[in-house]
Scaffold this active site. Structure first.
Site, short mmCIF file in Angstrom:
data_model
loop_
_atom_site.label_atom_id
_atom_site.label_comp_id
_atom_site.label_asym_id
_atom_site.label_seq_id
_atom_site.Cartn_x
_atom_site.Cartn_y
_atom_site.Cartn_z
N ALA A 67 0.78 -1.40 -0.07
CA ALA A 67 -0.15 0.06 -0.13
C ALA A 67 1.12 1.49 0.13
O ALA A 67 1.93 1.28 0.43
CB ALA A 67 -0.68 0.05 1.22
N GLY A 113 0.42 -4.87 0.77
CA GLY A 113 -0.84 -4.99 0.06
C GLY A 113 -0.61 -5.63 -1.36
O GLY A 113 -1.43 -6.21 -1.80
N GLU A 116 -0.70 -9.35 -0.75
CA GLU A 116 -2.14 -9.33 -0.27
C GLU A 116 -3.19 -9.46 -1.75
O GLU A 116 -3.67 -10.36 -1.66
CB GLU A 116 -2.59 -8.53 0.50
CG GLU A 116 -2.22 -8.83 1.94
CD GLU A 116 -2.44 -7.46 2.74
OE1 GLU A 116 -2.13 -6.35 2.58
OE2 GLU A 116 -2.84 -7.76 4.03
N GLU A 136 4.72 -5.37 7.29
CA GLU A 136 3.67 -4.51 8.08
C GLU A 136 4.32 -4.06 9.55
O GLU A 136 4.48 -3.08 9.78
CB GLU A 136 2.29 -4.73 8.11
CG GLU A 136 1.51 -4.54 6.66
CD GLU A 136 1.67 -5.56 5.54
OE1 GLU A 136 2.60 -6.53 5.80
OE2 GLU A 136 0.82 -5.37 4.68
N1 DAK Z 1 4.78 3.12 -0.71
C1 DAK Z 1 5.19 4.61 -1.28
N2 DAK Z 1 6.17 4.46 -1.85
C2 DAK Z 1 6.97 3.60 -1.97
C3 DAK Z 1 6.47 2.20 -1.35
C4 DAK Z 1 5.38 2.24 -0.75
N3 DAK Z 1 4.93 0.94 -0.44
N4 DAK Z 1 7.58 1.37 -1.88
C5 DAK Z 1 8.54 2.02 -2.28
N5 DAK Z 1 8.13 3.32 -2.62
C6 DAK Z 1 8.91 4.46 -3.13
C7 DAK Z 1 10.12 4.78 -2.44
O1 DAK Z 1 9.51 5.73 -1.61
C8 DAK Z 1 10.90 5.59 -3.47
O2 DAK Z 1 10.59 6.76 -3.61
P1 DAK Z 1 11.40 7.98 -3.79
O3 DAK Z 1 12.13 8.00 -2.52
O4 DAK Z 1 12.17 7.69 -4.93
O5 DAK Z 1 10.47 9.15 -4.13
C9 DAK Z 1 10.65 4.54 -4.76
O6 DAK Z 1 9.45 3.73 -4.54
C10 DAK Z 1 11.79 3.45 -4.75
O7 DAK Z 1 11.80 2.76 -3.66
P2 DAK Z 1 13.39 2.57 -3.00
O8 DAK Z 1 14.24 3.76 -3.27
O9 DAK Z 1 13.21 2.30 -1.60
O10 DAK Z 1 13.87 1.27 -3.61
P3 DAK Z 1 14.87 0.32 -3.14
O11 DAK Z 1 15.45 -0.67 -4.39
O12 DAK Z 1 15.89 0.97 -2.28
O13 DAK Z 1 14.13 -0.84 -2.12
C11 DAK Z 1 11.93 -1.90 -1.69
C12 DAK Z 1 13.12 -1.54 -2.76
C13 DAK Z 1 10.81 -2.64 -2.06
C14 DAK Z 1 12.85 -2.82 -0.57
C15 DAK Z 1 11.75 -0.52 -0.66
O14 DAK Z 1 11.01 0.38 -1.36
C16 DAK Z 1 10.63 -0.92 0.29
O15 DAK Z 1 10.88 -1.53 1.50
N6 DAK Z 1 9.46 -0.51 0.10
C17 DAK Z 1 8.15 -0.47 1.03
C18 DAK Z 1 7.99 -1.95 1.43
C19 DAK Z 1 6.77 -1.78 2.39
O16 DAK Z 1 6.86 -1.73 3.51
N7 DAK Z 1 5.32 -1.79 1.87
C20 DAK Z 1 4.37 -1.41 2.62
C21 DAK Z 1 4.02 -2.65 3.40
S1 DAK Z 1 2.48 -2.23 4.38
C22 DAK Z 1 -4.56 0.06 4.71
C23 DAK Z 1 -4.67 -1.21 4.51
C24 DAK Z 1 -3.58 -2.07 3.83
C25 DAK Z 1 -2.38 -1.52 4.00
C26 DAK Z 1 -2.09 -0.15 4.27
C27 DAK Z 1 -3.16 0.85 4.63
N8 DAK Z 1 -5.42 1.00 4.88
C28 DAK Z 1 -6.65 0.40 4.71
C29 DAK Z 1 -5.51 2.28 4.94
C30 DAK Z 1 -1.14 -2.29 3.75
C31 DAK Z 1 -0.09 -1.80 4.18
C32 DAK Z 1 1.21 -2.43 3.47
O17 DAK Z 1 1.37 -2.64 2.42
#
Ligand code: DAK
Length: 259
Positions: A67, A113, A116, A136
């Protein structure tokens, strides 16, 4: 065909292909993308010339990196619970219960997400560079789009518990070994492999397949999903959630106080 902002759609030999297309954000799911995915899936499902739907991500790096953290980090608990419910209705439960079979072609990171979405799909195949995880708890929240339920249903409670509590990613080979995906191919061959799988599905009765999807899904209780929504909403009110999401944006390690 309708033009979308965050996804692209195409059709080929009775296959509807949906590509999530926000490569700069690693195809992260914001509200708008979820709404567009719902519309595209609904349209393909209603179109009886379409027999199978493939969902994939654009670029070579990510299927969906979760997400959109920069969007949900500002939600309060009420918004968190409401949006979890809305997201499930529009996308995750919707995909799971769609009559037309959905194949997730996981072409890179499938996190949070993103995983998911793949878990809600009927069949999952991946490229050899794919990485999958539910990170998460590293952000101070829990999977909110059915991950606590569907991951355990697919790979078993023990493995799901370990993946969710460690927040670590697994690679495609391990995912194959776990039964999280059913096929791994080189990245350049992924879409062809997904189309081949679609062709196999098309040999069979669409009506019987839609009945089978319904019958298989009927096994699982809805109670766990409700608990997940409640706890997901509660997590939005914690200090750990604020710290976890702030640390992600500031590119530093989170220091959790457990509050
Ligand atoms: N959201 C927003 N931006 C993201 C992102 C994300 N999930 N994942 C990556 N990006 C963005 C980074 O911020 C970066 O943007 P800039 O800084 O260049 O503007 C760009 O994508 C490239 O990412 P990285 O520079 O980080 O790339 P790397 O190769 O260094 O790393 C990575 C790749 C996939 C390991 C890393 O980007 C990462 O850890 N990303 C986040 C993974 C993560 O934690 N995802 C979220 C999981 S929690 C909800 C319901 C469900 C959820 C939420 C709300 N509601 C009902 C409200 C679920 C939550 C989740 O999914």
């Amino acid at each position: 065909m309708r033009t979308y902002q965050n996804i692209t759609t195409e059709t080929e030999s009775a296959i509807g292909i949906i590509t999530i297309n926000r490569p700069k954000q690693l195809n992260a799911l914001n509200k708008e993308t979820i709404a567009e995915l719902h519309e595209a899936l609904d349209n393909f499902n209603k179109d009886k010339t379409i027999r199978v739907i493939i969902v994939t991500g654009s670029g070579e790096k990510a299927f969906v990196a979760g997400a959109d953290i920069k969007e949900f980090m500002y939600f309060n608990p009420v918004q968190g619970r409401e949006l979890a419910a809305k997201g499930q209705e529009l996308l995750f439960d919707f995909v799971e219960n769609l009559e037309t079979p959905v194949i997730a072609a996981i072409n890179g990171f499938a996190l949070g997400g993103g995983l998911e979405l793949a878990l809600a799909s009927h069949i999952r195949i991946a490229s050899d560079n794919a990485k999958m995880g539910l990170p998460e708890v590293s952000l101070g929240v829990i999977p909110g789009y059915g991950g606590t339920q569907r991951l355990a249903q697919i790979i078993g409670k023990g493995r799901a518990m370990e993946m969710i509590l460690t927040a670590e990613m697994i690679n495609a080979d391990k995912a194959l070994n776990y039964g999280l995906i059913t096929e791994v191919v080189p990245q350049t061959e992924l879409i062809t492999a997904a189309k081949n799988k679609a062709q196999k599905l098309m040999k069979n009765s669409p009506k019987a397949q839609s009945f089978a999807i319904k019958a298989i899904n009927a096994t699982y209780t809805k109670a766990g999903f409700e608990v997940e929504k409640d706890l997901f909403g509660q997590a939005f009110d914690t200090e750990d959630f604020k710290e976890g999401t702030a640390a992600f944006v500031e590119r530093r390690k989170a220091e959790f106080a457990g509050k």
